[in-house]
Scaffold this motif. Sequence first.
Motif, PDB file in Angstrom:
ATOM      1  N   GLY A  24      -7.630 142.146 -10.128  1.00  0.00           N
ATOM      2  CA  GLY A  24      -8.689 142.141 -11.139  1.00  0.00           C
ATOM      3  C   GLY A  24      -8.114 142.273 -12.526  1.00  0.00           C
ATOM      4  N   ASN A  25      -8.930 142.738 -13.430  1.00  0.00           N
ATOM      5  CA  ASN A  25      -8.509 142.855 -14.817  1.00  0.00           C
ATOM      6  C   ASN A  25      -9.302 143.967 -15.488  1.00  0.00           C
ATOM      7  OD1 ASN A  25      -7.085 142.040 -17.102  1.00  0.00           O
ATOM      8  ND2 ASN A  25      -8.738 140.697 -17.782  1.00  0.00           N
ATOM      9  N   ILE A  26      -8.597 144.924 -16.066  1.00  0.00           N
ATOM     10  CA  ILE A  26      -9.281 146.024 -16.757  1.00  0.00           C
ATOM     11  C   ILE A  26      -9.540 145.561 -18.191  1.00  0.00           C
ATOM     12  CG2 ILE A  26      -9.182 148.468 -17.409  1.00  0.00           C
ATOM     13  CD1 ILE A  26      -9.082 147.872 -14.342  1.00  0.00           C
ATOM     14  N   SER A  27     -10.804 145.413 -18.550  1.00  0.00           N
ATOM     15  CA  SER A  27     -11.105 144.770 -19.835  1.00  0.00           C
ATOM     16  C   SER A  27     -11.184 145.760 -20.995  1.00  0.00           C
ATOM     17  CB  SER A  27     -12.377 143.928 -19.726  1.00  0.00           C
ATOM     18  OG  SER A  27     -13.409 144.687 -19.181  1.00  0.00           O
ATOM     19  N   ASN A  28     -11.017 147.062 -20.748  1.00  0.00           N
ATOM     20  CA  ASN A  28     -10.882 147.988 -21.881  1.00  0.00           C
ATOM     21  C   ASN A  28      -9.477 148.598 -21.925  1.00  0.00           C
ATOM     22  OD1 ASN A  28     -11.473 149.458 -19.553  1.00  0.00           O
ATOM     23  ND2 ASN A  28     -12.552 151.078 -20.642  1.00  0.00           N
ATOM     24  N   THR A  29      -8.490 147.804 -21.493  1.00  0.00           N
ATOM     25  CA  THR A  29      -7.101 148.266 -21.451  1.00  0.00           C
ATOM     26  C   THR A  29      -6.600 148.736 -22.821  1.00  0.00           C
ATOM     27  OG1 THR A  29      -6.583 146.813 -19.623  1.00  0.00           O
ATOM     28  CG2 THR A  29      -4.726 147.534 -20.922  1.00  0.00           C
ATOM     29  N   LEU A  78     -12.279 155.763 -12.257  1.00  0.00           N
ATOM     30  CA  LEU A  78     -13.028 154.539 -11.927  1.00  0.00           C
ATOM     31  C   LEU A  78     -14.226 154.363 -12.860  1.00  0.00           C
ATOM     32  CD1 LEU A  78     -12.993 154.657  -8.002  1.00  0.00           C
ATOM     33  CD2 LEU A  78     -11.472 153.399  -9.530  1.00  0.00           C
ATOM     34  N   LEU A  79     -14.771 155.491 -13.316  1.00  0.00           N
ATOM     35  CA  LEU A  79     -15.927 155.404 -14.225  1.00  0.00           C
ATOM     36  C   LEU A  79     -15.497 155.121 -15.663  1.00  0.00           C
ATOM     37  CD1 LEU A  79     -18.092 158.311 -12.763  1.00  0.00           C
ATOM     38  CD2 LEU A  79     -18.392 155.852 -12.421  1.00  0.00           C
ATOM     39  N   ARG A  80     -14.230 155.338 -15.959  1.00  0.00           N
ATOM     40  CA  ARG A  80     -13.739 155.084 -17.327  1.00  0.00           C
ATOM     41  C   ARG A  80     -13.268 153.639 -17.506  1.00  0.00           C
ATOM     42  NH1 ARG A  80      -9.816 158.886 -20.264  1.00  0.00           N
ATOM     43  NH2 ARG A  80     -10.803 157.847 -22.010  1.00  0.00           N
ATOM     44  N   ILE A  81     -12.757 153.045 -16.445  1.00  0.00           N
ATOM     45  CA  ILE A  81     -12.230 151.683 -16.615  1.00  0.00           C
ATOM     46  C   ILE A  81     -13.383 150.682 -16.528  1.00  0.00           C
ATOM     47  CG2 ILE A  81      -9.875 152.155 -15.862  1.00  0.00           C
ATOM     48  CD1 ILE A  81     -10.566 151.172 -13.093  1.00  0.00           C
ATOM     49  N   GLN A  82     -13.246 149.646 -17.342  1.00  0.00           N
ATOM     50  CA  GLN A  82     -14.280 148.612 -17.382  1.00  0.00           C
ATOM     51  C   GLN A  82     -13.646 147.311 -16.914  1.00  0.00           C
ATOM     52  OE1 GLN A  82     -15.126 146.649 -21.096  1.00  0.00           O
ATOM     53  NE2 GLN A  82     -17.305 147.093 -20.918  1.00  0.00           N
ATOM     54  N   GLY A  83     -14.359 146.548 -16.129  1.00  0.00           N
ATOM     55  CA  GLY A  83     -13.815 145.247 -15.737  1.00  0.00           C
ATOM     56  C   GLY A  83     -13.897 145.018 -14.251  1.00  0.00           C
ATOM     57  N   ALA A  84     -12.934 144.227 -13.769  1.00  0.00           N
ATOM     58  CA  ALA A  84     -12.963 143.809 -12.371  1.00  0.00           C
ATOM     59  C   ALA A  84     -11.857 144.516 -11.615  1.00  0.00           C
ATOM     60  CB  ALA A  84     -12.767 142.300 -12.300  1.00  0.00           C
ATOM     61  N   PHE A  85     -12.193 145.184 -10.526  1.00  0.00           N
ATOM     62  CA  PHE A  85     -11.129 145.737  -9.701  1.00  0.00           C
ATOM     63  C   PHE A  85     -11.551 145.816  -8.239  1.00  0.00           C
ATOM     64  CE2 PHE A  85     -13.347 149.302 -11.758  1.00  0.00           C
ATOM     65  CZ  PHE A  85     -13.698 150.105 -10.691  1.00  0.00           C
ATOM     66  N   ALA A  86     -10.712 145.209  -7.426  1.00  0.00           N
ATOM     67  CA  ALA A  86     -10.703 145.511  -5.999  1.00  0.00           C
ATOM     68  C   ALA A  86      -9.341 146.164  -5.828  1.00  0.00           C
ATOM     69  CB  ALA A  86     -10.830 144.246  -5.179  1.00  0.00           C
ATOM     70  N   MET A  87      -9.322 147.384  -5.270  1.00  0.00           N
ATOM     71  CA  MET A  87      -8.053 148.133  -5.235  1.00  0.00           C
ATOM     72  C   MET A  87      -7.864 148.812  -3.895  1.00  0.00           C
ATOM     73  SD  MET A  87      -7.375 150.076  -8.818  1.00  0.00           S
ATOM     74  CE  MET A  87      -8.952 150.854  -9.019  1.00  0.00           C
ATOM     75  N   VAL A  88      -6.589 148.950  -3.524  1.00  0.00           N
ATOM     76  CA  VAL A  88      -6.243 149.782  -2.370  1.00  0.00           C
ATOM     77  C   VAL A  88      -5.164 150.761  -2.825  1.00  0.00           C
ATOM     78  CG1 VAL A  88      -6.929 148.190  -0.529  1.00  0.00           C
ATOM     79  CG2 VAL A  88      -4.653 147.972  -1.545  1.00  0.00           C
ATOM     80  N   PRO A  93     -21.646 139.379 -17.676  1.00  0.00           N
ATOM     81  CA  PRO A  93     -22.381 140.524 -17.123  1.00  0.00           C
ATOM     82  C   PRO A  93     -22.357 141.721 -18.063  1.00  0.00           C
ATOM     83  CG  PRO A  93     -20.892 139.599 -15.486  1.00  0.00           C
ATOM     84  CD  PRO A  93     -20.599 138.901 -16.770  1.00  0.00           C
ATOM     85  N   PHE A  94     -21.286 141.865 -18.837  1.00  0.00           N
ATOM     86  CA  PHE A  94     -21.243 142.868 -19.910  1.00  0.00           C
ATOM     87  C   PHE A  94     -20.237 142.370 -20.939  1.00  0.00           C
ATOM     88  CE2 PHE A  94     -18.212 144.207 -16.685  1.00  0.00           C
ATOM     89  CZ  PHE A  94     -17.039 144.327 -17.427  1.00  0.00           C
ATOM     90  N   LYS A  95     -20.378 142.872 -22.153  1.00  0.00           N
ATOM     91  CA  LYS A  95     -19.423 142.494 -23.198  1.00  0.00           C
ATOM     92  C   LYS A  95     -18.242 143.457 -23.141  1.00  0.00           C
ATOM     93  CE  LYS A  95     -21.803 139.197 -25.459  1.00  0.00           C
ATOM     94  NZ  LYS A  95     -22.276 138.371 -24.339  1.00  0.00           N
ATOM     95  N   PRO A  96     -17.013 142.927 -23.083  1.00  0.00           N
ATOM     96  CA  PRO A  96     -15.853 143.819 -23.025  1.00  0.00           C
ATOM     97  C   PRO A  96     -15.777 144.708 -24.262  1.00  0.00           C
ATOM     98  CG  PRO A  96     -15.226 141.517 -22.708  1.00  0.00           C
ATOM     99  CD  PRO A  96     -16.659 141.518 -23.110  1.00  0.00           C
ATOM    100  N   LEU A  97     -15.308 145.947 -24.066  1.00  0.00           N
ATOM    101  CA  LEU A  97     -15.195 146.889 -25.181  1.00  0.00           C
ATOM    102  C   LEU A  97     -14.036 146.542 -26.097  1.00  0.00           C
ATOM    103  CD1 LEU A  97     -15.774 150.207 -23.204  1.00  0.00           C
ATOM    104  CD2 LEU A  97     -17.312 149.215 -24.892  1.00  0.00           C
ATOM    105  N   ASP A  98     -12.948 146.007 -25.526  1.00  0.00           N
ATOM    106  CA  ASP A  98     -11.751 145.738 -26.336  1.00  0.00           C
ATOM    107  C   ASP A  98     -12.025 144.660 -27.383  1.00  0.00           C
ATOM    108  OD1 ASP A  98     -10.274 147.572 -25.041  1.00  0.00           O
ATOM    109  OD2 ASP A  98      -8.799 146.185 -24.220  1.00  0.00           O
TER     110      ASP A  98
END
Length: 479
Positions: free
Chosen positions: A127-132, A175-185, A465-470
């Motif tokens: 995925g991609n964290i959009s508020n990196t 998980l609640l702080r990061i914004q964007g797409a993530f499927a993680m293990v 679906p949402f506007k990225p914060l960055d």
Amino acid sequence: MTLRLIKCLDIKVIGENEKPGHQCGILAIFSEQTANIPEKLFYGLFTLQHRGQESAGIAYRKGDTIVTYKDLGMVSTVLVRYLYQERPSNLGIGHVRYSTHGGNRLENAQPISVSCNKGEIALAHNGNISNTSLLKEELFSEGAIFQSTSDSELILHLISRSHQNNFRDALIETLLRIQGAFAMVMIHNNDLLAMRDPYGFRPLYLGKKDGLTVFASETCALDILQIPEYRTVNPGELITVNERGLGTEIFAENKKTSQCVFELIYFSKPDSQVFNQTVHIMRKKMGAALANSEDCSGDIVVPLPDSGNSAALGYAEASGIPFELGLTRNHYSGRSFILPSKAERELAVRIKLLPVKETIRGKRIILIDDSLVRGTTSRIIVKLLREAGAKEIHLRLSSPEIKYPCFFGIDIPTKEELISNRMTPAEIAEYIGADSVRFLSIEKLKSSLPDFENYCFACFNGDYPFKPLDQDYRSRINQ
Ligand code: SF4
């Protein structure tokens, strides 16, 4: 230009970024009995290779430690060592990478393993964290040191620096702080964890059989491990597996399910199930919808192999025009080359795609591909078909016009580079030398999906679906 040069350079054969870039593939295995987990990870990742060819790696528990091995390259090269020797373990994770964020460098390969105040952790992320940028700025100001340029490392920093007392609470806070797409293990000490962002952009499946629990980006990895029954990890769900069993919780309310429609159009393997749909069947439906949008006239329907195969079958069935193999693909030419000049790029396409002259000569060809990004490769393919004697070439795309960038794990060029932002279909036809070009409309694409309201179409319609914060992402949207 020599073949020797082609071999040693790193090139994308079908033009540089000619397709939206794949993202990554992830896999995780927990076994109630001790098993050769690295070998199972090898086979599972091998089937997920199409999701990323830049690097491959695994992390697995060996006694008290987590062993991590990763390198640049394909699964069959990097991880072949795990086929030669029994390595008893009971849990492990794996990753194949395409870099949407950070470059193709060894330090960005995954899994990422750390030892911190919350225990030993290994992470694999798709995925991609959009508020990196915002989060990194904050961490830098607190003195954090990053070893990679990938956005995934950020997640481990946030977990480690959390003031929560235990790993589970620190993870949920992160998980609640990061914004964007993530499927993680993740591996955390002796637990295996899997989670999916609240929008469900990227697919993640859970399968169980005979004491084996497996999480995978696509069901093809579960098939190779002979796990016939599975379900999706739900958006906003966190699953923990350990010797006490499997526990599940919802860490965030599902906001608006926004599954990436490009998984069905192009990224996933045709034999996989993704978002509870069989990819091949969905592509055939898109091809049929494309045929039903026009008065089809042509002698043969030719797919651009392999990405256009399923849609071309659908188009041929719906139109009654015969499906024909007009182009063959050389599967041994490698997947990842970068050729700098126009002539070299053309040679790369000619090495990869070979026309079957007998079937093409004198024919009106309906050429089916899944999507159009820059148009440079299509130009070469049309030239190739003309040289082989095609009478007419009508390019049909089984997706709408790509006009907007993606912030959810897919590598799509800037707005100016996208050909559909600069040209109408008629202008594109002229530019690439085809007789006509048509795209599947967004409405027709939606009508071929059983639950279209659960998908993201932002790269086609700009409706994010949402506007990225960055700020850098926001300015790319507003360009
Ligand atoms: S913007 Fe496009 S590529 Fe990105 S998640 Fe949405 S549909 Fe997929």
